[in-house]
Design a protein around this motif. Structure first.
Motif, short mmCIF file in Angstrom:
data_model
loop_
_atom_site.label_atom_id
_atom_site.label_comp_id
_atom_site.label_asym_id
_atom_site.label_seq_id
_atom_site.Cartn_x
_atom_site.Cartn_y
_atom_site.Cartn_z
N ALA A 482 18.23 -6.02 -7.05
CA ALA A 482 17.85 -7.24 -6.32
C ALA A 482 17.03 -6.95 -5.06
CB ALA A 482 19.11 -8.02 -5.93
N ASP A 483 17.30 -5.80 -4.38
CA ASP A 483 16.59 -5.55 -3.13
C ASP A 483 15.15 -5.10 -3.35
OD1 ASP A 483 17.57 -3.22 -4.23
OD2 ASP A 483 17.75 -2.18 -2.31
N VAL A 487 9.66 -6.63 -4.31
CA VAL A 487 8.53 -5.72 -4.07
C VAL A 487 7.75 -5.51 -5.36
CG1 VAL A 487 7.85 -3.43 -3.26
CG2 VAL A 487 9.83 -4.57 -2.24
N ALA A 488 8.48 -5.23 -6.46
CA ALA A 488 7.83 -5.02 -7.76
C ALA A 488 7.08 -6.28 -8.18
CB ALA A 488 8.88 -4.64 -8.80
N GLU A 489 7.70 -7.44 -8.02
CA GLU A 489 7.05 -8.69 -8.41
C GLU A 489 5.80 -8.96 -7.57
OE1 GLU A 489 10.88 -11.22 -10.10
OE2 GLU A 489 10.35 -11.36 -7.98
N SER A 490 5.85 -8.59 -6.29
CA SER A 490 4.68 -8.79 -5.43
C SER A 490 3.53 -7.88 -5.87
CB SER A 490 5.06 -8.50 -3.97
OG SER A 490 3.98 -8.74 -3.11
N ILE A 491 3.85 -6.62 -6.24
CA ILE A 491 2.82 -5.71 -6.72
C ILE A 491 2.17 -6.26 -7.99
CG2 ILE A 491 2.41 -3.41 -7.71
CD1 ILE A 491 4.59 -2.34 -5.85
N LEU A 507 4.54 -4.63 2.60
CA LEU A 507 5.49 -4.07 3.57
C LEU A 507 5.94 -5.13 4.57
CD1 LEU A 507 4.03 -0.54 4.41
CD2 LEU A 507 5.96 -1.10 2.95
N GLU A 508 5.04 -6.04 4.90
CA GLU A 508 5.37 -7.07 5.88
C GLU A 508 6.46 -8.01 5.36
OE1 GLU A 508 2.63 -10.45 7.66
OE2 GLU A 508 1.99 -8.44 8.27
N GLN A 509 6.58 -8.11 4.04
CA GLN A 509 7.56 -9.01 3.44
C GLN A 509 8.96 -8.39 3.40
OE1 GLN A 509 5.56 -9.59 -0.29
NE2 GLN A 509 4.41 -11.36 0.42
N ILE A 510 9.07 -7.12 3.76
CA ILE A 510 10.37 -6.43 3.78
C ILE A 510 11.04 -6.72 5.11
CG2 ILE A 510 11.56 -4.24 3.51
CD1 ILE A 510 9.91 -5.13 1.07
N GLY A 511 12.21 -7.34 5.07
CA GLY A 511 12.87 -7.76 6.31
C GLY A 511 13.41 -6.62 7.14
N SER A 512 13.97 -5.60 6.49
CA SER A 512 14.61 -4.50 7.23
C SER A 512 13.60 -3.45 7.65
CB SER A 512 15.68 -3.85 6.33
OG SER A 512 16.04 -2.58 6.82
N PRO A 513 13.55 -3.10 8.95
CA PRO A 513 12.63 -2.03 9.39
C PRO A 513 12.90 -0.71 8.70
CG PRO A 513 13.49 -3.25 11.27
CD PRO A 513 14.27 -3.70 10.08
N GLU A 514 14.20 -0.41 8.44
CA GLU A 514 14.55 0.84 7.77
C GLU A 514 14.00 0.87 6.35
OE1 GLU A 514 17.07 0.03 11.11
OE2 GLU A 514 16.79 -1.13 9.27
N GLU A 515 14.18 -0.25 5.62
CA GLU A 515 13.68 -0.32 4.24
C GLU A 515 12.16 -0.30 4.21
OE1 GLU A 515 14.46 -0.62 0.03
OE2 GLU A 515 15.54 0.06 1.81
N ARG A 516 11.54 -0.95 5.22
CA ARG A 516 10.07 -0.95 5.30
C ARG A 516 9.54 0.46 5.50
NH1 ARG A 516 9.23 -3.55 10.04
NH2 ARG A 516 9.97 -5.46 9.08
N SER A 517 10.20 1.23 6.37
CA SER A 517 9.78 2.61 6.62
C SER A 517 9.95 3.46 5.37
CB SER A 517 10.59 3.21 7.78
OG SER A 517 10.34 2.52 8.97
#
Length: 590
Positions: A482-483, A487-491, A507-517
């Motif tokens: 789910a997390d 991202v896959a659907e956006s690609i 990357l901007e659509q990822i809420g968590s800074p850790e997950e974005r990094s």
């Protein structure tokens, strides 16, 4: 703060080249598809910081931070998302209006911009005089006597106000500057009983007081002799608020972030001396005491601060006043102590940077400094002296957050004063350290997850269009948790557009800074995917994920959910299909 329309955010992101944005802060060199440099967010000697201009993303393989141009500006400038978007919008010429402005708001905004431009004109005028005007010879000679080199004077934008009543006034009038606004900035003053103006700064060296982005918001003028007042500073104005500004922050912020600490000094020349000695993580107060606003500003860039005030009584009082602010804001602070009679400027000239580094290493925690001052002020051998010391210490001890640090201070105070430890603890209102205090605290964020088959599959999608087609045919929901599914659907969605994949937007659509990094690192490291069999890699990722799902007991979880559903619900039949798929895959994997 009001929302910025999505189309404006997208326009800023599209126009702001991440290579140009990052290059303002980091020296980059080309390395394959990426550019590399020394990370501005942590201390390192070898470049782990990478920028991928084609994808509009960055990532540091040393500290793990990553994202796009907007998140880079948010972190390096200490800005919120809307502030960072507006910061970049100015740079790339995008006009942002969160909503239609009222006539009053537009008038105020236009006036602020004009005030900035007037200060910029004044700064250029004063700087030009210092560099070449015969009337500024005294200023040039003074800087030479103080050992200020040309590069340092240029970095600070140091200028000179000649010993005339109307030099700047006439210049601004020639430039058609509204004199009422120049007066509002404190550059000029109105003659009594007249509409004419005269210069505020005369026969003084001029230090530019800049905001965190380097824009001039005020000036500090120093006399060239021992006359008083030694300094005249710009007054408060719509763009200059002393309680929210630290001199030299624009020059110090990157060094403060890298070293994770900052040094606070009192004067302009103290700041300048440290800067010229190569000590760049330094800020100064602009002729005012430290405030909560200053501390909050420092917390954007530093995890710890050191005060470096004069060793006289006034300097000690300033240090002790600042302690309450540091304790209130829970910012660790130390005190750098120089020999009596020395200030940073004189000390560095006679002893050098290496000797200063020794004093920095010996800096005492500010609470320890306070306790030592109390021991010198009161007679700890008398009951009255002990009571006075404890009364001064107790409320400050209670504010120390770390229970171990607090308890160690309590024990040391009890030992030195010869008082009962329990009585002292009761006075402070805190008991001894409990088991809960000593238990290790849970980390605020989960440890970084290692890359698995789903992450590898995302990287393959970024590199090979054929993998995107296979993911689409297999159904992204069957391949991603789910997390990572969004991202896959956006690609997939972006791959179908003529514009191609906007990695910065993903990357901007990822809420968590850790997950974005973490995802930035995946998308950045393309080289490891060169010359591989993409179809075979896709099958391996799918099979690896299936094994993982089966091990995690997904079938059991789906069956439990199925038992709670009605057979006429859409979710009921969706689970049946998924169970059937999983059983088939299990038979293939065995």
């Amino acid at each position: 703060m009001s929302m910025i329309p999505d189309d404006k955010v997208n326009e800023v992101r599209e126009r702001a080249s991440i290579l140009e944005v990052v290059s303002d802060y980091v020296s980059l060199r080309k390395s394959g598809a990426n550019y590399q440099g020394i990370c501005p967010f942590h201390g390192e000697k070898t470049g782990s910081f990478n920028v991928n201009p084609a994808r509009g993303i960055f990532h540091c393989f040393g500290c793990g931070v990553g994202g796009n141009a907007i998140s880079f500006i948010m972190k390096i400038e200490g800005l919120t998302f809307p502030e960072a978007v507006k910061f970049l919008a100015k740079r790339v010429g995008v006009t942002i209006e969160d909503r239609p402005r009222t006539a009053s708001e537009k008038r105020q905004s236009d006036e602020r911009e004009l005030l900035y431009r007037i200060n910029e004109q004044a700064a250029r005028f004063y700087r030009r005089l210092l560099l070449s005007d015969p009337a500024a010879e005294a200023g040039r000679a003074y800087l030479e006597r103080r050992g200020v080199d040309a590069a340092t004077a240029e970095a600070y934008g140091i200028g000179f106000a000649p010993d005339k009543w109307d030099s700047l006034t006439r210049h601004l009038e020639q430039q058609r500057v509204p004199m009422d606004l120049a007066e509002k900035l404190g550059l000029v003053k109105r003659r009594e009983g007249s509409v004419r103006h005269y210069d505020t700064f005369r026969n003084r060296l001029l230090f530019v007081i800049a905001d965190m982005h380097g824009r001039p918001i005020g000036f500090g003028g120093r006399v060239l002799d021992d006359s008083l007042p030694k300094y005249i500073n710009s007054p408060e104005s719509p763009i200059y608020h002393k309680s929210e500004v630290l001199f030299g922050l624009n020059l110090a912020k990157h060094a403060m972030r890298e070293k994770e600490n900052g040094i606070i000094v009192e004067g302009y020349f103290d700041h300048l001396a440290l800067y010229q000695a190569g000590i760049r993580n330094v800020v100064a107060t602009c002729g005012t005491a430290l405030t909560n606003g200053h501390i909050k500003l420092l917390q954007r860039y530093a995890k710890k601060v050191y005060t470096l005030f004069d060793g006289d009584s006034a300097g000690k009082k300033a240090t002790l006043r600042s302690m309450k602010l540091f304790l209130d804001e829970k910012l660790p602070a130390g005190v750098i102590e120089l020999p009596s009679g020395d200030d940073p400027d004189s000390f560095l000239k006679t002893k050098g940077a290496a000797a200063f580094a020794d004093h920095l290493a010996k800096a005492r925690p500010i609470f320890e400094f306070f306790f030592a001052e109390l021991l010198g002020q009161f007679d700890s051998g008398t009951v009255e002296g002990k009571v006075a010391i404890i009364e001064a210490l107790a409320p400050r001890l209670a504010k120390i957050v770390n229970p171990i640090e607090r308890e160690l201070y309590v024990k040391e105070i009890a030992r030195k004063l010869g008082v009962d430890l329990r009585q002292l603890q009761r006075k402070i209102g805190r008991g001894a350290i409990t088991a809960a205090d000593l238990a290790p605290r849970k980390e605020r964020s989960a440890p970084r997850r290692a890359n698995g088959p789903e992450e590898t599959l995302l990287a393959l999608m970024g590199k090979y269009p054929g993998v995107i087609r296979r993911v689409r045919q297999s159904g992204p929901a069957n391949l991603f948790s789910a997390d990572l599914l969004p991202v896959a659907e956006s690609i997939i969605a972006q791959s179908e557009s003529h514009a191609g994949i906007d990695w910065a937007l993903i990357l901007e659509q990822i809420g968590s800074p850790e997950e974005r990094s973490r995802l930035a690192a995946i998308f950045m490291d393309e080289d490891r995917l060169e010359e591989i069999d993409a179809a075979k890699a896709f099958d391996q990722c799918r099979m690896s994920r299936d094994r993982s799902q089966l091990k995690d007991g997904e079938v059991k979880e789906l069956k439990r959910e199925l038992a709670r559903l009605d057979s006429d619900s859409e979710r009921y039949w969706e689970i049946l299909r998924k169970l059937d798929t999983l059983r088939n895959r299990k038979s293939q994997l065995l």
